[in-house]
Design an enzyme around this catalytic site. Structure first.
Site, PDB file in Angstrom:
ATOM      1  N   ARG A  18      55.137  55.242  44.530  1.00 42.47           N
ATOM      2  CA  ARG A  18      54.322  54.202  43.883  1.00 42.47           C
ATOM      3  C   ARG A  18      55.078  53.493  42.768  1.00 42.47           C
ATOM      4  O   ARG A  18      55.016  52.266  42.653  1.00 42.47           O
ATOM      5  CB  ARG A  18      53.031  54.796  43.326  1.00 42.47           C
ATOM      6  N   ASN A  36      48.045  56.528  45.716  1.00 36.83           N
ATOM      7  CA  ASN A  36      48.031  57.690  46.599  1.00 36.83           C
ATOM      8  C   ASN A  36      46.642  57.821  47.204  1.00 36.83           C
ATOM      9  O   ASN A  36      45.640  57.611  46.516  1.00 36.83           O
ATOM     10  CB  ASN A  36      48.350  58.970  45.820  1.00 36.83           C
TER      11      ASN A  36
END
Length: 88
Positions: A18, A36
């Protein structure tokens, strides 16, 4: 401006995916977010110029150094005019 929602499968959590995605998106001038998901995938949304968004989708196929991407699902959506890039 275009928008793409992607779901990235494989070893993509716990490897900095990320945050690396956010860095790459900011360098490309792409807005959106990455998060996530409970099933172990990462979901991301990219908005921006077509070439920049396409580059981010390609980046997701590789990911950061320790990721092991096994698949990327891409969905077209209508742009919402997002600002910046967030991680969740």
């Amino acid at each position: 401006m275009i928008r793409r929602r992607v779901v990235i499968r494989g070893l993509v959590q716990g490897v900095g995916f990320r945050f690396s995605c956010a860095d790459a998106a900011q360098r490309a001038g792409v807005r959106g977010w990455a998060a996530n998901r409970p099933d172990g995938t990462v979901e991301a949304v990219f908005e921006g110029e077509p070439d920049a968004v396409a580059a981010m989708v390609r980046w997701c196929g590789r990911g950061p150094r320790y990721a092991e991407v096994t698949g990327v699902d891409v969905h077209e959506e209508e742009p919402e005019g997002l600002a910046g890039f967030d991680t969740f």
